[in-house]
Design a protein around this motif. Structure first.
Motif, PDB file in Angstrom:
ATOM      1  N   ALA A   1       0.842  -1.192   0.000  1.00 31.96           N
ATOM      2  CA  ALA A   1       0.000   0.000   0.000  1.00 31.96           C
ATOM      3  C   ALA A   1       0.881   1.247   0.000  1.00 31.96           C
ATOM      4  N   LYS A   2       0.350   2.328  -0.586  1.00 34.06           N
ATOM      5  CA  LYS A   2       1.092   3.582  -0.646  1.00 34.06           C
ATOM      6  C   LYS A   2       0.289   4.688   0.022  1.00 34.06           C
ATOM      7  N   VAL A   3       1.020   5.681   0.512  1.00 32.44           N
ATOM      8  CA  VAL A   3       0.408   6.874   1.089  1.00 32.44           C
ATOM      9  C   VAL A   3       0.939   8.076   0.319  1.00 32.44           C
ATOM     10  N   LEU A   4       0.013   8.885  -0.218  1.00 32.20           N
ATOM     11  CA  LEU A   4       0.367  10.085  -0.967  1.00 32.20           C
ATOM     12  C   LEU A   4      -0.100  11.308  -0.201  1.00 32.20           C
ATOM     13  N   ASP A   5       0.523  12.451  -0.497  1.00 31.58           N
ATOM     14  CA  ASP A   5       0.013  13.692   0.087  1.00 31.58           C
ATOM     15  C   ASP A   5      -1.119  14.232  -0.788  1.00 31.58           C
ATOM     16  N   ARG A   6      -1.638  15.411  -0.434  1.00 32.74           N
ATOM     17  CA  ARG A   6      -2.813  15.943  -1.127  1.00 32.74           C
ATOM     18  C   ARG A   6      -2.552  16.216  -2.610  1.00 32.74           C
ATOM     19  N   ASP A   7      -1.295  16.443  -2.967  1.00 33.38           N
ATOM     20  CA  ASP A   7      -0.967  16.750  -4.357  1.00 33.38           C
ATOM     21  C   ASP A   7      -0.473  15.538  -5.127  1.00 33.38           C
ATOM     22  N   GLY A   8      -0.485  14.354  -4.524  1.00 31.08           N
ATOM     23  CA  GLY A   8      -0.126  13.151  -5.238  1.00 31.08           C
ATOM     24  C   GLY A   8       1.316  12.727  -5.117  1.00 31.08           C
ATOM     25  N   PHE A   9       2.108  13.374  -4.288  1.00 34.87           N
ATOM     26  CA  PHE A   9       3.506  12.998  -4.126  1.00 34.87           C
ATOM     27  C   PHE A   9       3.624  11.936  -3.034  1.00 34.87           C
ATOM     28  N   PRO A  10       4.500  10.933  -3.233  1.00 30.38           N
ATOM     29  CA  PRO A  10       4.559   9.819  -2.277  1.00 30.38           C
ATOM     30  C   PRO A  10       5.082  10.245  -0.913  1.00 30.38           C
ATOM     31  N   VAL A  11       4.456   9.697   0.115  1.00 30.59           N
ATOM     32  CA  VAL A  11       4.866   9.935   1.503  1.00 30.59           C
ATOM     33  C   VAL A  11       5.528   8.688   2.077  1.00 30.59           C
ATOM     34  N   MET A  12       4.906   7.533   1.867  1.00 29.33           N
ATOM     35  CA  MET A  12       5.498   6.272   2.331  1.00 29.33           C
ATOM     36  C   MET A  12       4.922   5.121   1.521  1.00 29.33           C
ATOM     37  N   GLU A  13       5.637   4.006   1.545  1.00 34.26           N
ATOM     38  CA  GLU A  13       5.200   2.773   0.896  1.00 34.26           C
ATOM     39  C   GLU A  13       5.463   1.620   1.842  1.00 34.26           C
ATOM     40  N   CYS A  14       4.449   0.796   2.051  1.00 35.45           N
ATOM     41  CA  CYS A  14       4.593  -0.318   2.982  1.00 35.45           C
ATOM     42  C   CYS A  14       5.619  -1.319   2.451  1.00 35.45           C
ATOM     43  N   ILE A  15       6.274  -1.982   3.371  1.00 35.95           N
ATOM     44  CA  ILE A  15       7.286  -2.961   3.003  1.00 35.95           C
ATOM     45  C   ILE A  15       6.607  -4.259   2.563  1.00 35.95           C
ATOM     46  N   LYS A  16       7.290  -4.979   1.658  1.00 33.72           N
ATOM     47  CA  LYS A  16       6.777  -6.268   1.213  1.00 33.72           C
ATOM     48  C   LYS A  16       7.313  -7.359   2.117  1.00 33.72           C
ATOM     49  N   GLY A  17       6.438  -8.320   2.468  1.00 36.80           N
ATOM     50  CA  GLY A  17       6.842  -9.393   3.361  1.00 36.80           C
ATOM     51  C   GLY A  17       7.625 -10.483   2.647  1.00 36.80           C
ATOM     52  N   ASP A  18       8.167 -11.403   3.426  1.00 35.99           N
ATOM     53  CA  ASP A  18       8.923 -12.540   2.908  1.00 35.99           C
ATOM     54  C   ASP A  18       7.940 -13.657   2.576  1.00 35.99           C
ATOM     55  N   GLN A  19       7.814 -13.992   1.291  1.00 34.70           N
ATOM     56  CA  GLN A  19       6.805 -14.962   0.878  1.00 34.70           C
ATOM     57  C   GLN A  19       7.203 -16.404   1.192  1.00 34.70           C
ATOM     58  N   TYR A  20       8.421 -16.638   1.656  1.00 33.77           N
ATOM     59  CA  TYR A  20       8.861 -17.994   1.976  1.00 33.77           C
ATOM     60  C   TYR A  20       8.647 -18.335   3.445  1.00 33.77           C
TER      61      TYR A  20
END
Length: 649
Positions: free
Chosen positions: A249-268
């Motif tokens: 999942a991503k979090v953007l500010d009001r103007d569409g610029f990225p604030v944070m992106e969740c880390i991907k887990g280990d699928q194994y």
């Protein structure tokens, strides 16, 4: 004490003529209006005396009525009744005499409130206590009551006819694209709308900045080639949660610029609690209603996770829904309760499971057979009072639940087709109406927005939106406007000019901006009569003569170079050189024979070869006058051969 006021009045009434001439005011010389202050005070005193007399009479009458009620006994003696009548008559005679005396004493004309307004004073005066006094001018008779009655009538009429609460008299259409609008989001103030779709685009719409052309002010693809599943503004409206088809999942500010992106887990890793993030496609997500930094996501890896915007390296907590057998089950939608203390998830086995936000292991409420197993529960939403949960199922139903009695739904509506895993349902701002959309196949009619009573669950209204499915719906409480996302790339906004606030009303009144005409790029001719000869531009000639002159210039006319004849010169290779390879290539290109069927090409010369043999027949004329052909033998059976000798197909 009146003498200074009278002196001032005389000074105002008799201005100095020289001062008037000096100031230059033509009207300054007129005599000002004079006021008789003694007469005004006398008039005010008489009005006060009259009003006090009326109040005293009203109080006296109230006492007499009270006394009559106390002494009105059916079995009373006639003497007692007679004495009471005599006493009452004497009081009445005294009151009449006092009234006539006061009327005689006031010989001058009375000025003040009219007779109607004076009589209206008696109403409030009769209700007042003995210690209270009537202060201020009286209201017209029935003024306050009439307003209250009108307000009550309007509210009762709206309660009796809930259709009037629906703001659908006007609509605007926002063109998001050509594919399904699968996500809608409005900030808490209602100033900006965001739309996301299957075309991977997220578009920003500003109601205050748009004109009647209804164009988005920004379009971006925050998750590259992943469909947008959910968009939501935080409780403060400063950041946006974007949930797409990937695992982050991503979090953007009001103007569409990225604030944070969740880390991907280990699928194994088998136990999803021990990995830092989701390992499979996301399904839904939402913000915490009270804590502005916390949000919630659910995924196909079988977990529901909470996150903190300030910590993108790891989730805050993990909730793992389980089936009856204790196996992992996929959550298709998730949400917070209105107070943020509960977390609810709808799962693919048809269950709805609710946890306490601070207890991740065991569910606080659960219903195992809320919807049909194997279907995607597309939406869960809590009512504004927090006691009722509405669920939109993939089994074409809409159900409403009391979480305190979670075994059986309060009401249910069926035959509501849903083809999308994010079909919405929402409550009206007054919490009395429930809204959802229906899906249709291509050419199968119009998608509808259907309204139900929350208490009776009776369908009382529907809106035909467009000839495609209705996927998303959102009823904003502040704007009192309904946003709808459809399957053909439209985002519609329904509003009422009277009931709604701001929002779409701001942009429809602005005229469409005129498009600027494309400026033709022409070379301006600058006239410099006194310039030096080396800087002086040549005088412009007619266009025809200039074109004829440019045609003769090989550089300006771009004359193509002629083909090279012979072996080549000037670094250019000719069409064919003098080498053998170039000769063969040339002849191959000139060969026009058709060798598409080689057998026919050979048999074409059979008659000529038979009549005039030259190559093969004369050589075998003596030894083999009759042609002998080889016999075709069947292929050897390979069953008797060893494995290593058999042909491998």
């Amino acid at each position: 004490f009146l003498s200074p006021l009278l002196a001032d009045a005389e000074m105002l009434g008799a201005p100095d003529p020289e001062l008037a001439a000096t100031m230059g005011f033509s009207g300054f010389g007129k005599k000002a209006r004079t006021f008789d202050l003694e007469a005004m005070f006398e008039q005010t005193r008489r009005t006060a005396v009259e009003r006090s007399r009326k109040v005293l009479e009203a109080r006296e009458k109230e006492k007499e009525d009270q006394a009559e009620k106390e002494f009105k006994i059916p079995c009373a003696d006639s003497s007692a009744s007679a004495s009471t009548a005599t006493g009452t008559g004497s009081k009445l005679m005294q009151r009449e005499a006092a009234r006539s005396e006061s009327d005689d004493s006031s010989d001058e004309e009375l000025t003040g409130p009219s007779v109607q307004s004076q009589t209206s004073v008696q109403g409030p005066a009769e209700d007042t206590d003995d210690d209270d006094e009537f202060i201020g001018p009286p209201l017209p008779p029935g003024f306050k009551d009439s307003d209250d009655d009108n307000d009550n009538d309007d509210t009762e009429e709206e309660d009796n006819n809930p259709i009037k609460k629906i703001p659908d008299s006007h609509e605007i259409t926002l063109q998001h694209g050509t594919k399904t609008v699968s996500a809608l989001g409005l900030d808490p103030s209602g100033a900006r709308l965001i739309t996301g779709g299957y075309d991977y685009d997220v578009k920003f719409w500003d109601f205050a900045g748009m004109d009647a052309s209804l164009q988005a002010f920004r379009s971006l693809q925050p998750c590259e080639c992943h469909q947008i599943k959910s968009l939501q503004y935080s409780s403060t409206g400063d950041v946006i949660l974007v949930v797409s088809g990937n695992s982050q999942a991503k979090v953007l500010d009001r103007d569409g610029f990225p604030v944070m992106e969740c880390i991907k887990g280990d699928q194994y890793i088998v136990d999803m609690t021990n990995t830092k993030g989701h390992t499979a496609m996301l399904n839904s997500g939402c913000w915490h209603p009270k804590i502005k930094e916390e949000f919630l996501t659910c995924s196909n890896d079988g977990t529901v996770r909470t996150w903190d915007v300030n910590n993108e390296k790891k989730h805050k907590s993990v909730f793992k829904p389980r089936s009856v057998q204790g196996k992992r089950v996929i959550p298709t939608t998730c949400t917070y309760s209105r107070d943020g203390k509960l977390i609810a998830a709808g799962c693919q086995d048809g269950s709805i499971q609710i946890w306490d936000r601070n207890m991740t292991v065991h569910t606080k409420f659960h219903c195992r057979q809320a919807h049909a197993p194997g279907t995607d529960t597309s939406c869960l939403t809590f009512s504004y009072d927090g006691t009722v949960l509405a669920s939109r199922g993939g089994d074409d139903t809409l159900k409403i639940w009391d979480i305190r009695q979670f075994k059986k739904p309060l009401n249910s509506a069926e035959r509501l087709p849903s083809f999308f895993p994010m079909t919405d349902c929402c409550f009206s701002p007054d919490d009395k109406i429930l809204v959802t959309g229906t899906s249709v196949k291509k050419g199968g009619g119009s998608g509808k927005l259907i309204f139900f009573h929350r208490q009776t669950f009776q369908k009382f209204y529907e809106i035909e939106v467009t000839d495609a499915s209705v996927v998303r719906c959102l009823w904003h409480p502040k704007l009192n406007q309904i946003m709808v996302g459809t399957g053909n790339g439209l985002a519609k906004v329904y509003y009422d000019p009277v009931k709604s606030q701001r929002g779409a009303k701001l942009c429809v009144v602005k005229t469409k901006r005129k498009e600027r005409q494309a400026e033709t790029l022409t070379q301006d001719y600058i006239i410099t009569p006194h310039a030096l000869p080396m800087f002086r531009e040549p005088r412009q000639r007619s266009t025809r003569k200039q074109l004829e002159k440019d045609r003769l210039d090989p550089m300006k006319s771009h004359k193509p170079e002629p083909p090279v004849a012979g072996p080549g010169r000037g670094g250019r290779v000719g069409t064919h050189g003098g080498t053998l390879s170039s000769y063969i290539v040339k002849n191959i290109a000139l060969d026009k024979t058709d060798d598409s069927n080689p057998r026919e090409a050979i048999l074409r010369h059979a008659k000529e070869a038979e009549e005039n043999p030259y190559w093969v027949a004369p050589a075998y004329a003596k030894t083999q006058p009759k042609t002998v052909f080889a016999e075709v033998e069947p292929e050897d059976d390979e069953t008797d051969k060893p494995e290593w000798k058999k042909r491998k197909i």
